[in-house]
Scaffold this motif. Structure first.
Motif, short mmCIF file in Angstrom:
data_model
loop_
_atom_site.label_atom_id
_atom_site.label_comp_id
_atom_site.label_asym_id
_atom_site.label_seq_id
_atom_site.Cartn_x
_atom_site.Cartn_y
_atom_site.Cartn_z
N UNK A 34 40.77 0.48 -20.78
CA UNK A 34 42.00 0.24 -20.61
C UNK A 34 43.25 1.19 -21.33
N UNK A 35 43.88 1.76 -20.53
CA UNK A 35 44.76 2.89 -21.11
C UNK A 35 46.21 2.36 -20.83
N UNK A 36 46.98 2.19 -21.77
CA UNK A 36 48.50 1.72 -21.44
C UNK A 36 49.50 2.85 -21.14
N UNK A 37 50.64 2.35 -20.77
CA UNK A 37 51.60 3.38 -20.44
C UNK A 37 52.42 3.90 -21.62
N UNK A 38 53.55 4.57 -21.23
CA UNK A 38 54.27 4.97 -22.26
C UNK A 38 55.47 3.87 -23.00
N UNK A 39 55.52 3.89 -24.22
CA UNK A 39 56.46 3.23 -25.06
C UNK A 39 55.60 1.85 -25.29
N UNK A 89 29.53 7.04 -26.54
CA UNK A 89 28.60 7.05 -27.74
C UNK A 89 28.34 5.63 -28.34
N UNK A 90 29.40 4.94 -28.18
CA UNK A 90 29.09 3.35 -28.71
C UNK A 90 28.17 2.57 -27.71
N UNK A 91 28.17 2.80 -26.53
CA UNK A 91 27.70 1.94 -25.42
C UNK A 91 26.48 2.52 -24.94
N UNK A 92 26.19 4.05 -25.00
CA UNK A 92 25.24 4.80 -24.22
C UNK A 92 25.38 4.70 -22.71
N UNK A 93 26.81 4.26 -22.37
CA UNK A 93 26.98 4.01 -20.91
C UNK A 93 28.08 4.72 -20.29
N UNK A 94 28.17 5.01 -18.87
CA UNK A 94 29.30 5.54 -18.45
C UNK A 94 30.19 4.28 -17.91
N UNK A 95 31.57 4.59 -18.31
CA UNK A 95 32.51 3.39 -18.04
C UNK A 95 33.36 3.81 -16.71
N UNK A 96 34.17 2.59 -16.37
CA UNK A 96 35.09 2.33 -15.60
C UNK A 96 36.37 2.67 -16.44
N UNK A 97 37.43 3.33 -15.66
CA UNK A 97 38.66 3.53 -16.43
C UNK A 97 39.88 2.79 -15.62
N UNK A 98 40.70 2.17 -16.49
CA UNK A 98 41.92 1.37 -15.77
C UNK A 98 42.95 2.05 -16.50
N UNK A 99 44.00 2.64 -15.85
CA UNK A 99 45.38 3.09 -16.55
C UNK A 99 46.46 2.48 -15.64
N UNK A 100 47.76 2.23 -16.58
CA UNK A 100 48.63 1.91 -15.92
C UNK A 100 49.88 2.77 -16.36
N UNK A 101 50.64 3.25 -15.36
CA UNK A 101 51.95 4.14 -15.52
C UNK A 101 51.42 5.45 -16.20
N UNK A 102 51.70 5.85 -17.44
CA UNK A 102 51.50 6.98 -18.26
C UNK A 102 49.94 7.29 -18.22
N UNK A 134 32.54 6.15 -14.07
CA UNK A 134 32.00 5.55 -12.88
C UNK A 134 33.14 5.45 -11.87
N UNK A 135 34.44 5.12 -12.39
CA UNK A 135 35.58 5.02 -11.44
C UNK A 135 36.70 4.91 -12.23
N UNK A 136 37.89 5.08 -11.30
CA UNK A 136 39.08 4.97 -12.14
C UNK A 136 40.19 3.96 -11.16
N UNK A 137 40.81 2.96 -11.85
CA UNK A 137 41.89 2.27 -11.39
C UNK A 137 43.06 2.66 -11.94
N UNK A 138 43.96 2.96 -11.14
CA UNK A 138 45.39 3.42 -11.30
C UNK A 138 46.11 2.57 -10.77
N UNK A 139 46.88 2.03 -11.73
CA UNK A 139 48.10 1.10 -11.34
C UNK A 139 49.72 1.59 -11.77
N UNK A 140 50.40 1.30 -10.82
CA UNK A 140 51.73 2.03 -10.82
C UNK A 140 51.39 3.53 -11.02
N UNK A 141 50.75 4.22 -10.32
CA UNK A 141 50.31 5.55 -10.44
C UNK A 141 51.49 6.55 -10.48
N UNK A 142 51.45 7.29 -11.60
CA UNK A 142 52.31 8.39 -11.93
C UNK A 142 51.81 9.70 -11.78
#
Length: 406
Positions: free
Chosen positions: A90-95, A167-180, A199-207
């Motif tokens: 999970x990747x957050x946005x700016x500020x 490296x920690x899990x030995x697996x490919x992952x899903x990505x979820x990002x918001x804004x930035x 594996x995939x990407x979920x992009x919320x409030x995509x910029x």
């Protein structure tokens, strides 16, 4: 963009007020103030996750350019059931910071909902935020610490975070990002970076594009070059809780047509479904610092409507950094057409404006139809996608169905 007489006067007044603020700054910088605050003596795990009854791990990730980032892992759901599904980053946005994903109650926060549904949840925190202010050789009080924009998040923070989880899990992952978090993902994908571990990407409030942004406050700040004013005056940290940024906001709010009675709404659009009772909790943790250079880079996107690397403002400096007179473009049409993506955007969003999202959608119009899901929520604004009380039903359940298919 040419200055109007009004803008020149506003910028002059702003520069004067900031100069006065700088003259009055004492030896205690914003980092020292943060370190003395109770919120900074603990991490996101103990502050926001373990208090809700979840197991949580604190990790540190070091980027290739020396920044030490915090990362949290929720390896089990409520009741201790261990994850049996792939990792999700999970990747957050700016500020903001990783607390974005766990600020609401467990039945309303995406981080908790994913863990309860069997996913191995990892929460990223970008450089400069409260728990990611470490560096192998620099201190946040050093101007050099803040010499970065979202280009560096694309080049260093994102790859380091993804590599660490892999490296920690030995697996490919899903990505979820918001804004930035979507902007840095789109930019990395356009250069075919990190995709081998996703594996995939979920992009919320995509910029990706900001040229049609309808937030009057964001556009006013960009058009008046106020971010540049901070930088020129030697304030390399954009600290929302600091006096300099408070003065900046004061100037913007005095511009004709700007209503600052509700700052979140003024910047993001009218969020339909954010519980007003969470405002105090939100303000305990957010907003957080970023680099002034990062804000300048976003302002450049608003003024030009393009998605390029940071523009140093003159041919010589651009040639020095890029080997060409203009900054390189991030080409959204270069995103691999077979990479699974889920895009969620709102009709009331004034940062990820509908017109800009439509420009993005046109750039990926040739994407494989069965690899692209687009969700439009008419009444949602920017913050609804991470804080709305009804987001589980409207956004997170469809999101998880997408993850389960990929």
């Amino acid at each position: 963009m040419a200055y109007t007489i009004t803008t020149k006067i506003i910028v002059f007044l702003y520069l004067t007020s900031i100069s006065e603020a700088i003259r009055n700054v004492n030896s205690i910088n914003s980092r020292d103030e943060l370190s003395s605050s109770p919120i900074n003596q603990v991490g996101i795990c103990s502050l926001l996750i373990e208090t809700q009854g979840y197991t949580c791990e604190e990790h540190k990730v070091t980027t290739k350019d020396g920044y030490i980032l915090s990362m949290q892992r929720i390896p089990t759901g409520q009741g201790g059931k261990k994850s049996d599904k792939p990792p999700v980053l999970l990747q957050h946005g700016v500020l903001m910071d990783g607390g974005t994903w766990v600020l609401n109650s467990p039945d309303e926060s995406l981080g908790f909902i994913l863990a309860d549904n069997g996913f191995d949840v990892w929460i990223a925190n970008t450089r400069g935020t409260n728990y990611s202010r470490g560096h192998t050789s620099l201190n946040p009080s050093d101007p050099a610490y803040w010499e970065w924009s979202w280009d560096e998040l694309v080049a260093f923070d994102l790859p380091a975070s993804i590599q660490f989880v892999h490296d920690q899990t030995g697996q490919n992952m899903h990505y979820v990002g918001h804004s930035l978090g979507t902007l840095i993902a789109f930019s990395a994908f356009s250069k075919d970076q990190t995709l081998n571990m996703l594996r995939s990407a979920v992009l919320l409030s995509p910029i990706a594009y900001l040229g049609q942004i309808s937030s009057t406050l964001a556009r006013a700040g960009a058009d008046a070059f106020l971010g540049e004013a901070l930088y020129w005056l030697g304030l390399h940290e954009f600290a929302p809780r600091g006096k300099a940024v408070a003065d900046l906001l004061s100037v913007i709010c005095k511009m004709p047509g700007n209503d600052c009675s509700d700052l979140m709404t003024s910047f993001t659009g009218q969020n339909c479904c954010v519980n007003s009772s969470m405002t105090d909790k939100f303000l305990e943790h957010e907003p957080q610092s970023t680099a002034a250079k990062n804000m300048i880079h976003l302002a450049q996107m608003i003024r030009t409507g393009a998605i390029t690397m940071y523009d140093y403002g003159n041919v010589d400096d651009n040639e020095k950094h890029y080997g060409q007179s203009t900054p390189p473009v991030y080409d959204m049409e270069s995103i691999p057409k077979d990479f699974p993506m889920y895009l969620g955007y709102g009709g009331a969003d004034e940062l990820a404006d509908v017109q800009d999202v439509n420009t993005l959608l046109k750039s990926v119009k040739d994407h494989d139809p069965d690899k692209l899901v687009v969700q439009y929520q008419d009444d949602y604004a920017h913050a609804d996608f991470v804080f709305a009380v009804n987001a589980k039903k409207l956004v997170y359940d469809p999101l998880m169905a997408f993850l389960n298919l990929n």
